[in-house]
Design a protein around this motif. Structure first.
Motif, mmCIF file in Angstrom:
data_model
loop_
_atom_site.group_PDB
_atom_site.id
_atom_site.type_symbol
_atom_site.label_atom_id
_atom_site.label_comp_id
_atom_site.label_asym_id
_atom_site.label_seq_id
_atom_site.Cartn_x
_atom_site.Cartn_y
_atom_site.Cartn_z
ATOM 1 N N LEU A 312 0.925 -1.139 0.159
ATOM 2 C CA LEU A 312 -0.064 -0.093 -0.162
ATOM 3 C C LEU A 312 0.733 1.326 0.023
ATOM 4 O O LEU A 312 0.434 2.087 -0.565
ATOM 5 N N MET A 313 1.851 1.321 0.651
ATOM 6 C CA MET A 313 2.989 2.306 0.815
ATOM 7 C C MET A 313 3.474 2.448 -0.857
ATOM 8 O O MET A 313 3.508 3.641 -1.066
ATOM 9 N N SER A 314 3.841 1.396 -1.482
ATOM 10 C CA SER A 314 4.159 1.464 -2.778
ATOM 11 C C SER A 314 3.303 2.246 -3.614
ATOM 12 O O SER A 314 3.653 3.215 -4.481
ATOM 13 N N LEU A 315 2.148 2.132 -3.550
ATOM 14 C CA LEU A 315 1.025 2.629 -4.308
ATOM 15 C C LEU A 315 0.880 3.994 -3.994
ATOM 16 O O LEU A 315 0.991 5.078 -4.899
ATOM 17 N N LEU A 316 0.985 4.534 -2.753
ATOM 18 C CA LEU A 316 0.968 6.022 -2.316
ATOM 19 C C LEU A 316 2.233 6.698 -2.945
ATOM 20 O O LEU A 316 2.058 7.762 -3.650
ATOM 21 N N LEU A 317 3.288 6.068 -2.612
ATOM 22 C CA LEU A 317 4.561 6.719 -3.352
ATOM 23 C C LEU A 317 4.630 6.837 -4.895
ATOM 24 O O LEU A 317 5.073 8.012 -5.371
ATOM 25 N N TRP A 318 4.329 5.860 -5.664
ATOM 26 C CA TRP A 318 4.092 5.992 -6.901
ATOM 27 C C TRP A 318 3.276 7.050 -7.318
ATOM 28 O O TRP A 318 3.403 7.579 -8.387
ATOM 29 N N TYR A 319 2.032 7.094 -6.932
ATOM 30 C CA TYR A 319 1.045 8.095 -7.094
ATOM 31 C C TYR A 319 1.388 9.473 -6.922
ATOM 32 O O TYR A 319 1.684 10.230 -8.100
ATOM 33 N N LEU A 320 2.208 9.923 -5.820
ATOM 34 C CA LEU A 320 2.975 10.844 -5.399
ATOM 35 C C LEU A 320 3.873 11.154 -6.741
ATOM 36 O O LEU A 320 3.978 12.571 -7.163
#
Length: 411
Positions: A312-320
């Motif tokens: 889930l953290m990966s999704l947030l970081l890639w989104y940003l």
């Protein structure tokens, strides 16, 4: 019952940690200069008298996250015209359509607002915060030019601007206005260079072990580690004040409101800190890895939870990085440990497909990513949160345990 209690408490920690990251991201987009929107004063642009004054207001840290870095504003005073107005570049409108989404995407406009000096000071008296006033060393012609520009800028068609963490906020707007109308180009003094980065100046206001500091380091990428000279560091109000003093722009400095603030930075370092969470994950990972190897088994539930948070953290970081306009969130090395490969790994673990080549390949690739992240951190190629390094070590242990499980089944 003992296993259930550990599982329940760990889930609570993960939920709390994930919630903190989301909250800190939303708040960080306005951390430097956020203020509530005030009513716009109905002012005209008469000629200022010789007794007029324009000064820089520098407000100290507050006890809330959005106010921990202080605030800057311009005050225009002319007793003969009964003018005493504060111009504030740190306002936004909560009624903006899709407010939260625009916050996340970096599309939210900030605005120039004006209010009376007394009304401006009222909020700082209530928050018990220091306010310093630096009288700007301007000629009469320069004062009139600044005044005329502010009156033009505050018109509804002109007052909005696209906020940026480091490059366009309440402090940098004032810096650019004053340098422009003094018709002076900033010349860097190499003898005063500190070799500190934008991230370093954030750290100077926050203890490293707080959730805020760790959360900010997780979300910001490599551009945050660029050197910030005296000009660039003026994105923080306290350094804008220092820049004006060093350049001789401030003729006189006064403390007009003395508070007694216990700031967020001083009080937030208690309780269950981010660093303690990191060490807890390392201890649990070591314990379960040793247990799995000795017993030739695999603690599935721990890794499903642990890997799910990383995914889930990966999704947030890639989104940003890819889908927002926050440039400082790009080139973030934390995507190496917060790998998107944990999504297929979780599915295979849940289905007990431990002998799958896809599982082995994904885990082996994750191990390479984790080693690369640790090397980048140790070589200080990018400043990373201590929590990130601790989580990376814990993930290396659990990925290793998973590789061992996959290899053992093939024997």
């Amino acid at each position: 019952m003992f296993t259930y209690n550990i599982h329940s408490k760990f889930c609570k920690f993960i939920k709390k940690f994930t919630g903190f990251l989301l909250v800190y991201f939303i708040l960080f987009t306005s951390f430097t200069c956020a203020q509530s929107t005030s009513k716009y004063a109905d002012v005209e642009a008469p000629l200022l008298s010789e007794q007029s004054r324009i000064s820089l207001l520098t407000c100290s840290s507050g006890d809330m996250l959005y106010s921990v870095f202080g605030h800057s504003a311009l005050r225009v005073t002319d007793d003969s015209l009964h003018i005493d107005i504060v111009f504030n570049y740190g306002t936004f409108d909560f009624d903006t359509p899709y407010f939260t989404l625009k916050f996340m995407n970096g599309d939210l406009d900030y605005m120039l607002a004006s209010t009376t000096f007394e009304r401006f000071m009222k909020s700082y008296r209530y928050e018990n915060r220091d306010v310093y006033e630096g009288l700007l060393n301007l000629t009469q012609a320069q004062k009139q030019l600044v005044w005329n520009y502010l009156i033009w800028n505050i018109q509804p068609a002109n007052r909005a601007y696209r906020y940026d963490f480091f490059f366009d906020n309440c402090a940098t707007r004032i810096r650019d206005i004053i340098f422009n109308f003094k018709n002076i180009e900033y010349q860097a003094d190499n003898s005063q260079q500190t070799n500190l980065s934008y991230r370093d100046y954030i750290h100077s206001h926050l203890p490293e072990n707080t959730w805020t500091a760790q959360g900010i380091d997780l979300l910001l990428g490599a551009k945050t580690d660029r050197n910030a000279d005296a000009w660039a560091r003026a994105y923080l109000p306290v350094y804008l004040d220092s820049l004006f003093v060093d350049c001789g722009f401030i003729a006189q400095q006064n403390l007009i409101l003395k508070g007694n603030v216990v700031t967020y930075a001083q009080s937030a370092n208690s309780g269950f800190t981010a660093d303690r969470l990191g060490w807890l994950l390392i201890v649990l990972s070591v314990m379960f890895t040793i247990f799995d190897i000795l017993k030739h088994r695999y603690t599935k539930w721990f890794d499903v939870l642990f890997f799910a948070v990383a995914a889930l953290m990966s999704l947030l970081l890639w989104y940003l990085w890819l889908f927002t306009k926050h440039e400082v969130c790009s080139a973030n090395a934390n995507v190496l440990w917060a790998s998107i490969l944990y999504f297929p790994i979780i599915v295979l673990i849940v289905k007990n497909r431990f002998a799958s080549k896809l599982l082995a390949g994904s885990v082996a690739l994750n191990m390479l990513f984790l080693i690369a992240f640790v090397m980048l951190s140790l070589l200080q190629v990018q400043d990373t949160a201590s929590l990130s390094v601790e989580v990376a070590f814990a993930l290396m242990l659990r990925n290793g345990a998973l590789l061992y499980k996959s290899y053992y089944l093939k024997r």
